[in-house]
Design an enzyme around this catalytic site. Structure first.
Site, PDB file in Angstrom:
ATOM      1  N   ASP A 185       0.897  -1.126  -0.112  1.00 32.56           N
ATOM      2  CA  ASP A 185      -0.012  -0.032   0.036  1.00 32.56           C
ATOM      3  C   ASP A 185       0.854   1.295   0.059  1.00 32.56           C
ATOM      4  OD1 ASP A 185      -3.160   0.534   1.650  1.00 32.56           O
ATOM      5  OD2 ASP A 185      -1.986   1.848   0.013  1.00 32.56           O
ATOM      6  N   TRP A 186       0.305   2.434  -0.211  1.00 37.22           N
ATOM      7  CA  TRP A 186       0.788   3.721  -0.176  1.00 37.22           C
ATOM      8  C   TRP A 186       2.127   3.936   0.755  1.00 37.22           C
ATOM      9  CZ3 TRP A 186      -0.203   7.358  -3.826  1.00 37.22           C
ATOM     10  CH2 TRP A 186       0.271   8.775  -3.694  1.00 37.22           C
TER      11      TRP A 186
END
Ligand code: GLC
Length: 724
Positions: A248-249
Site C-alpha cells: 500500500d501507499w
C-alpha cells in the site's frame, strides 16, 4: 536485464495526485521511464495521455517494457455506483459483478490496466471509516462479493481490451484495527484470521485475482508488508497464488515507523523477503534495494522472482502483444456514462436500499400524498453520493434526492435544516416551519461522504452535527416522519429507530441515488436489501456482530442473571446482521434435509425450504442459511452464514430454495492449525435475518476428515425451484 532495470519493474510511481491526474509526468519523470526505472504509475488516466506515456516506455527505453497504469476504481470509474457496503447490502453478487464489468469497461477505455479493488476487508467495528469500502462483518457474504467483483473486473481474459486486473485489498486483517482506528494494529487469534479475515481473500484468489495489495497495519506485532509468514507462506505457498503483490501507499517505508526496520535498505529487504513485488510510491525499492542486495546477494533471486511475476501480468494483459490496445480515444468517448451504465447504476442502487422500519405501512407513500417536506442537507449534496473513492465521477452526473423528488412529485418543499458538518442549528426553525405545512416529512440525515473512508475513523457512531436536534424538532411536529439514513457505516440511532415512522438505510448510492430513493419512497421499487453489518445501539456496544461466541454465560435478557452482556444495554444490536423489511410479507415452510447423516469425507447435504410471498405486491426476499456447530473441539460461533439467495416472489407465489453444502463447508480451524471436519451434530437455521430464523433442521456428520479451504470461501450451491 541490469539490476537497475530489474528493480525498475518493482517501482510504482505517482503520475499525478488523485485530484490532479497525470500532473507529475514532466521531463524528469519521462527521463526515468526512458532509463527503465519505473514499472507502473497510479493517479493517471486518459487514453491519449497514457498512450504517449506508454510510447515513451516502449519505444524510447532500452528494453521497451510496457508500463502498468492503475487507479482506485472501487465502485465505478465515471459511472459511480453505490459505495461497496451499499452494494453488499443488496446481497446480490450478480449486481456487484455487473458494476465491476462496467467499471472495467470504462476504466480500460481510459487507458487503465489495473484497479485497486475489490476491497474485501471484514470489519466488525463501524468506528473504522473504511467499513464503507468493504462488504461488512461477515466472511461468507464478503467472500461472495469479493469473487463477484474479481470476475467482473477481470472477465474471461485479462488480455481483453475491456477488462482490467483486480487488485484485491488489503491483504491481512486491516479491518481488525484496534478500536476501529485506521492503521492501528490488530490483535486477533489465528482462528479469527483464518475463519473471518482471510476467507474473502481466498475467495478472490479462487476467482483468479491477479494481484493483491498489502494492509498498512501490523497483525500480532508483525507489519503485514513485512509478514513473510502471511504473504509468502500462506498466500503464495499454501494457497498456490503467484500473482503480483503490491504494497500500500508508502507501506514499505512505513516499516521504519513500525519499528521493524532501522534503515530503508532493511525495509526493502524485509518487504522483498515477504514477497512484496512492487513498492507503491515510497521509492524504497528504487533507491535502497540495490544496497540491500549488495549486503545480502541471496536477495537477487527474490528480485528475479518479483520481476518475473510483474512481467507475467504485463504479458497476461496483452501489453507485449499490443501495448496501445487500451488507448482508443473513440471507445473512451463512447463508453463513459453510457445510458445502460446509468440504468445499471440506478438498479443496483435500488437493490442496495434497506428498509429498516416501516410502521403501519407508512411507506410506500401514497400516490395522492400532498405536500412533502424534504429536509436535510444530505438530500441536496451530490458530492456525498459519489462516496470517498470517486475515480472520475463528476458531481454534475449525480441526481440528488432533492432533484429526483421535485421531478417526481408536484408538491415538495425543501429545507436543509442541519448538516453533518456544522454545529449551526440555525436552519432547524425553518425546517420545522416547512414541515408544519406539509403532509409528510422525508428527512435525509446521516454522514456526508467525508465522515467515512480512509483515515475517517470516529470515536462516536452518533449522528454528527446538530442532526439529532433537527430530528427531534421534526418528530415533535407529529407529522408522518420518514428518515432516509445516508452515510458509509452503521450508525447508533436508537431514537430515530424508536420515533420515526419509517427508516430507509440508503448509504451513499452513486450517481443515481436520487431516482433510486424516490422510486423506493413512491413504491416503484420494493426494497429488498439486508444489512451487511449490525447497527449498534450505542458506540459502547461495539464490537457487536452476529457470529459471536456463546461464552460460558451466554447473554441473557434477564438482568438478575450474571451473563455476558452490558448491564445498561439490551443484549441485541439496534438492527441485526441480515435485517431488512419489504413492502410485502413472506412466509417460510418447513426445512427438509436430503439426509440426517453425512460422512465427513466427501459428504454433502441439501436443505430445502419453501418461501411464499403472503402479501399483495411482488418483492425480493434474501433467504439466509446459517449454521451452528453446537459441540466441537473449540467453542464455535452461535451462528455463521453459509448461504443466501435473493429471490423475487410475486404475490401468493411459493418457490423452494435448495441449498447444497459439502462437508468441508462445516470445517473449523483446528487447534493444530488446519481445516478439520469433526463428527457431531450441525444445526441449520434458515430465515429472513440473523435474528429472524423461520425454519430449522439438524443433521449429523459422521467421522472426521481434513477440510479443504476456509469454509466461508466456499460458495454454497443454490437452486430455486417451483413457482414458475
Ligand atoms: C491508499 C489506500 C489504498 C489505495 C492506495 C492508492 O492509502 O490505503 O486502498 O489503493 O492508497 O490510492
Amino acid at each position: 536485464m541490469t539490476i537497475e532495470e530489474k528493480i525498475g519493474q518493482l517501482v510504482q510511481r505517482m503520475g499525478g495526485r488523485s485530484k490532479a491526474l497525470n500532473s507529475r509526468l514532466g521531463p524528469d519523470e519521462l527521463a526515468k521511464v526512458r532509463r527503465g526505472e519505473v514499472g507502473s504509475y497510479l493517479h493517471v488516466a486518459g487514453a491519449e495521455p497514457l498512450r504517449e506515456l506508454q510510447r515513451v516506455a516502449v519505444e524510447e527505453s532500452r528494453l521497451g517494457i510496457p508500463l502498468l497504469f492503475a487507479m482506485d476504481v472501487v465502485h465505478g470509474y465515471r459511472t459511480i455506483f453505490p459505495v461497496p457496503i451499499a452494494m453488499a447490502a443488496s446481497w446480490d453478487p450478480a449486481a456487484a459483478r455487473e458494476h465491476a464489468v462496467i467499471a472495467a469497461r470504462e476504466s480500460s477505455a481510459a487507458g487503465l490496466h489495473w484497479t485497486f479493488a475489490p476491497m474485501v476487508d471484514i470489519s466488525r467495528d463501524p468506528r473504522w471509516g473504511r467499513i464503507v469500502e468493504g462488504a461488512g462483518e461477515d466472511a461468507y457474504l464478503g467472500s461472495r462479493m469479493a469473487e463477484a467483483q474479481v470476475r467482473g473486473f477481470q472477465g474471461e481474459s485479462l488480455s481483453a481490451a475491456d477488462t482490467i486486473m483486480a487488485g484485491t485489498k488489503h491483504f491481512g486483517a486491516y479491518g481488525a484495527a484496534e478500536g476501529g482506528r485506521d492503521y492501528a494494529g490488530a490483535d486477533i487469534g489465528e482462528r479469527a484470521m483464518q475463519e473471518v479475515y482471510l476467507p474473502p481473500f481466498r475467495a478472490a484468489a479462487e476467482a483468479g485475482s491477479a494481484s493483491y495489495m498489502t494492509a498498512f497495519n501490523a497483525v500480532d506485532g508483525v507489519p503485514t508488508t513485512a509478514n513473510a509468514a502471511l504473504l509468502r507462506t500462506i498466500l503464495r505457498e499454501e494457497w498456490g497464488w503467484n500473482g503480483v503483490l503490491l504494497s500500500d501507499w508508502r507501506a514499505v517505508e512505513e516499516l521504519l515507523a513500525h519499528g521493524v526496520a532501522a534503515s530503508r535498505s532493511e525495509a526493502a529487504a524485509l518487504a522483498l523477503r515477504a514477497s512484496v513485488d512492487m513498492d507503491m510510491v515510497a521509492d524504497v525499492y528504487a533507491d535502497d534495494l540495490e544496497a540491500a542486495i549488495a549486503a545480502d546477494p541471496a536477495l537477487e533471486a527474490l528480485l528475479d522472482q518479483a520481476v518475473l511475476r510483474i512481467l507475467a501480468v504485463k504479458r497476461d494483459l496483452g501489453l507485449f502483444d499490443d501495448p496501445y490496445k487500451y488507448h482508443d480515444t473513440a471507445r473512451e468517448a463512447a463508453v463513459m456514462l453510457a445510458p445502460e451504465h446509468r440504468a445499471a447504476a440506478q438498479l443496483i442502487a435500488e437493490r442496495s436500499i434497506v428498509l429498516l422500519k416501516n410502521e403501519a405501512g407508512t411507506l410506500p407513500l401514497a400516490r395522492d400524498t400532498g405536500r412533502i417536506a424534504l429536509i436535510g442537507a444530505l438530500a441536496d449534496d451530490p458530492m456525498s453520493q459519489l462516496g470517498s473513492w470517486r475515480a472520475r465521477g463528476q458531481v454534475e452526473d449525480v441526481v440528488t434526492l432533492r432533484a429526483a423528488l421535485e421531478a417526481a412529485h408536484p408538491d415538495v418543499v425543501y429545507a436543509p435544516g442541519a448538516d453533518s458538518r456544522s454545529d449551526d442549528p440555525g436552519g432547524i426553525e425553518a425546517a420545522v416551519a416547512a414541515a408544519r405545512g406539509a403532509d409528510v416529512i422525508v428527512l435525509a440525515i446521516g454522514e456526508d461522504y467525508d465522515w467515512s473512508g480512509e483515515a475517517r475513523s470516529r470515536s462516536s457512531l452518533e449522528l454528527p452535527g446538530r442532526q439529532m436536534e433537527l430530528f427531534e424538532a421534526l418528530a415533535a411536529t407529529g407529522k408522518p416522519l420518514v428518515v432516509v439514513l445516508m452515510g458509509g457505516r452503521p450508525l447508533a440511532v436508537p431514537d430515530i429507530a424508536g420515533q420515526a415512522d419509517a427508516v430507509l438505510a440508503t448509504w451513499l448510492l452513486g450517481i443515481e441515488a436520487g431516482p433510486a430513493i424516490v422510486n423506493t419512497l413512491l413504491g416503484g421499487n420494493n426494497p429488498g436489501g439486508k444489512l451487511p453489518a449490525s447497527y449498534p445501539r450505542s458506540t459502547g456496544q461495539v464490537p457487536v456482530h452476529y457470529d459471536h461466541l456463546p461464552s460460558g454465560r451466554p447473554a441473557d435478557p434477564d438482568l438478575s442473571k450474571d451473563t455476558a452482556r452490558y448491564m445498561d444495554q439490551p443484549i441485541t444490536p439496534l438492527y441485526a446482521f441480515g435485517h431488512g423489511l419489504s413492502y410485502t410479507t413472506f412466509d417460510y415452510g418447513e426445512a427438509t434435509l436430503s439426509s440426517s447423516r453425512i460422512p465427513a469425507d466427501g459428504g454433502s447435504v441439501t436443505v430445502t425450504v419453501p418461501v411464499t410471498n403472503t402479501g399483495t405486491r411482488a418483492g425480493d426476499e434474501v433467504v439466509q442459511l446459517y449454521m451452528r456447530d453446537p459441540v466441537a473441539s473449540v467453542s464455535r460461533p452461535v451462528m455463521q452464514l453459509r448461504g443466501f439467495s435473493r429471490v423475487t416472489l410475486q404475490p401468493g407465489q411459493t418457490r423452494e430454495v435448495v441449498f447444497t453444502l459439502s462437508s468441508d463447508q462445516f470445517a473449523l480451524w483446528s487447534r493444530d492449525g488446519s481445516w478439520l471436519i469433526e463428527p457431531g451434530a450441525i444445526d441449520l437455521m434458515i430465515g429472513s435475518a440473523s435474528d429472524a430464523i423461520r425454519a430449522r433442521a439438524s443433521f449429523e456428520i459422521v467421522g472426521s476428515a481434513k477440510g479443504s479451504i476456509a469454509p466461508a470461501a466456499i460458495a454454497t450451491r443454490i437452486q430455486i425451484e417451483g413457482g414458475e
